[in-house]
Motif scaffolding. Structure first.
Motif, PDB file in Angstrom:
ATOM      1  N   ALA A 129       0.830  -1.202   0.000  1.00 37.82           N
ATOM      2  CA  ALA A 129       0.000   0.000   0.000  1.00 37.82           C
ATOM      3  C   ALA A 129       0.866   1.254   0.000  1.00 37.82           C
ATOM      4  N   GLU A 130       1.969   1.141   0.661  1.00 33.03           N
ATOM      5  CA  GLU A 130       2.824   2.308   0.850  1.00 33.03           C
ATOM      6  C   GLU A 130       3.654   2.624  -0.389  1.00 33.03           C
ATOM      7  N   GLN A 131       4.213   1.567  -0.979  1.00 33.67           N
ATOM      8  CA  GLN A 131       5.169   1.804  -2.056  1.00 33.67           C
ATOM      9  C   GLN A 131       4.751   1.231  -3.388  1.00 33.67           C
ATOM     10  N   GLY A 132       3.673   0.474  -3.394  1.00 32.17           N
ATOM     11  CA  GLY A 132       3.292  -0.192  -4.625  1.00 32.17           C
ATOM     12  C   GLY A 132       3.818  -1.611  -4.667  1.00 32.17           C
ATOM     13  N   GLU A 161       5.160  -3.504  -7.286  1.00 30.91           N
ATOM     14  CA  GLU A 161       6.429  -3.818  -7.952  1.00 30.91           C
ATOM     15  C   GLU A 161       7.612  -3.265  -7.192  1.00 30.91           C
ATOM     16  N   LYS A 162       7.383  -2.143  -6.524  1.00 27.64           N
ATOM     17  CA  LYS A 162       8.522  -1.535  -5.858  1.00 27.64           C
ATOM     18  C   LYS A 162       8.762  -2.143  -4.481  1.00 27.64           C
ATOM     19  N   THR A 164      -1.124  -2.574 -12.134  1.00 22.70           N
ATOM     20  CA  THR A 164      -0.530  -3.833 -11.698  1.00 22.70           C
ATOM     21  C   THR A 164      -1.599  -4.883 -11.448  1.00 22.70           C
ATOM     22  N   ARG A 173      -6.857   0.831  -0.749  1.00 25.63           N
ATOM     23  CA  ARG A 173      -5.904   1.844  -1.190  1.00 25.63           C
ATOM     24  C   ARG A 173      -4.899   1.214  -2.152  1.00 25.63           C
ATOM     25  N   HIS A 192      -6.546   0.634  -5.407  1.00 25.26           N
ATOM     26  CA  HIS A 192      -6.841   1.898  -6.068  1.00 25.26           C
ATOM     27  C   HIS A 192      -5.604   2.475  -6.737  1.00 25.26           C
ATOM     28  N   GLU A 193      -4.486   2.351  -6.061  1.00 22.61           N
ATOM     29  CA  GLU A 193      -3.281   3.026  -6.533  1.00 22.61           C
ATOM     30  C   GLU A 193      -2.408   2.138  -7.404  1.00 22.61           C
ATOM     31  N   ASN A 194      -2.785   0.887  -7.518  1.00 27.75           N
ATOM     32  CA  ASN A 194      -1.977  -0.031  -8.315  1.00 27.75           C
ATOM     33  C   ASN A 194      -2.809  -0.742  -9.375  1.00 27.75           C
ATOM     34  N   GLN A 195      -3.745  -0.014  -9.915  1.00 32.60           N
ATOM     35  CA  GLN A 195      -4.649  -0.644 -10.878  1.00 32.60           C
ATOM     36  C   GLN A 195      -3.915  -1.270 -12.043  1.00 32.60           C
TER      37      GLN A 195
END
Lengths: 186, 186, 186, 186
Positions: free
Chosen positions: C19-22, C24-25, C108, C100, C103-106
């Motif tokens: 959630a914090e960094q994604g 893949e990262k 992926t 979250r 939402h932020e990694n769609q």
DNA sequence: AATGAATGAGGATTCATTCAT
DNA sequence: TATGAATGAATCCTCATTCAT
């Protein structure tokens, strides 16, 4: 804009960067950027990166060759040897950055085609301040005399004191060393 | 397949190649190939290329630190100084390839994080064989004593003679130099 | 030392980092380090990295499926729809980090095998708050109701105000939107 | 071979791939291969991978800045706000792939240096369609208006219907939302 | 239930060099 | 006397994954 002096400017910047950061860690891009030209411009003036270094070495090798030639014709007196050191000291002082580069990049210089040449000259020079059939310790003194001046230029940076004074002291010690070697110091 | 000795083997091969070709011109691929492992295996044992060098330096820095610590506690007699040189000579002999690497890759080592440490130790050591308030020439002698032994190990390769004998002679000259510095050579 | 709870701890840390960094990262090394176990330990509990995410999704997909199943059996009244939103809002609040992450990694999540499933459920849910043959604007309202709550959770972070209050307001607006859609807002 | 359009072509392909597969899952190798150039060629035109994204953002940020500047000078009437939405809708439509990329790679974009900038602009924009001291629900409406248009572009892909019609409907709902917020919908 | 040691594939990036203009 | 555009080969490094123990 810039006239025929570009070649010279390349050499200047290259030497500065090579001495500062080492040969491998200095890229042609960096040199070009400092000069505000393109990398391709460098290739108009020099065939390769190594070519730049080689051109730099000319400035050092020529005086060295002259010194060697001169020394070979002199009588092998202590005065001659002293004068050799004095002249080498001069060359060292004048071409300090170049010598520094050589000194700190030996691993690189070694297989840089002119590396061998340079080392040969140093060996030759150390022979010229020696006497044949000297005891080993005295032969070491002669080599050490040369190295003392190098140390005087580079390592002594990290020791406090006036640079000029340190260089002079280094020459003095060097002369002392070959004197001992020459006279078979009782 | 290979057991717990891989880390050691990496260090061995790395040192060998670094000393032979220089740090930058030695790639991790090359090291890995010699060991018949993958590059990634190196990274299991060392976080970065620099880390490998650092680990090598431990072998040199520890004895040096011990020497410095020991020297700091001794009286500043000529005997002590002579013993310092002797012990440094020993360290030099034992870790010859590493010193050679250091010597020939100064430009690289300089900004390798441990570079500073090492230079500091050399400076410290040269101070321990000096006397305070010595004339500059004598201070140069002390530094030169250290360098003479380096020269004895590396440059003298190119001079003919028995290596063992050359090293001994270098030590002898070095001792001579600090003796002169110590006694204020009339 | 650590007992049977390792699996759970992996999920917790993974979710936090994802959630914090994604996705893949975040590397497995990182997760393992945080837990003070080896990467290999992760593989004892999960077949692949993707497997970890999938396991996380269970926590979100199950409640969602229950919600969908429940909704499908209810009469399509406004009250039902309101209740759907309320329950979705609940799920969203409870599993905020996971949403979250989604939402932020769609990009992926999309090709993460369960990505499709999740999207399908959202579509299904949006259908359940719609009426067939609604004018397009009203269908948008229904979708927007869902998204408003998402926005309420994530984008509204960057707007000042009490989080609890913001979430409630988002629910209120969402309810309002489907009400308009339901009543064919004159 | 190819003339001065390479830079543009890189941007085009990069955007296409980034939007399709996500930023991290798109490698420079892939971009280069599609363009039938070497990876190194990309580096002639862009300093880093991130630089490529940044350059893409210029296309989105400039119109956004103009919109914000324009909006800041208008009276805060409902007409102005409606026009803001309309123009934002236009920008969204024109730069759809880029917005899609942003939308689906938020985790990535967030720490991509320009990420912050973009979010700031969205916040700013949402403020410009709000009234100071609005009740929270109405503030949510304003934010939701913006998001509705995003949803209209991306999530609504998965809903059947004419894309053009869906976009228009999204705009309509968005306008409706700020109207309610503006008039303090009784 | 977990580790130590390793792999293979691939990542972004940098470099010296070339060549048509 | 230079530049703009590109290449090919290499660099260090990271990753998910495996497997014997």
């Amino acid at each position: 804009m810039a006239r025929g002096n570009t070649r010279q400017r390349i050499q200047d910047v290259a030497l500065e960067l090579f001495a500062e950061q080492g040969y491998e860690k200095t890229s042609l891009r960096e040199i070009a950027e400092r000069l505000d030209v393109t990398k391709a411009a460098l290739y108009y003036h020099f065939k390769t990166k190594e070519d730049i270094v080689i051109s730099l070495f000319q400035d050092i090798v020529r005086p060295l060759d002259e010194l060697i030639a001169w020394a070979a014709e002199q009588p092998r007196t202590l005065e001659t040897k002293t004068e050799i050191l004095r002249r080498y000291h001069d060359a060292l002082t004048r071409a300090a950055p170049l010598f520094r580069f050589m000194h700190e990049n030996q691993a690189t210089v070694r297989d840089l085609s002119i590396g061998v040449d340079f080392k040969d000259r140093l060996v030759r020079l150390s022979e010229l301040v020696q006497e044949p059939d000297l005891p080993m310790a005295d032969r070491v003194r002669c080599v050490s005399a040369l190295f003392t001046m190098h140390a005087g230029m580079f390592f002594l940076q990290h020791v406090d004191g006036d640079p000029e004074e340190k260089r002079k002291a280094a020459l003095e010690v060097a002369v002392d060393l070959i004197t001992q070697a020459h006279t078979g110091h009782a």
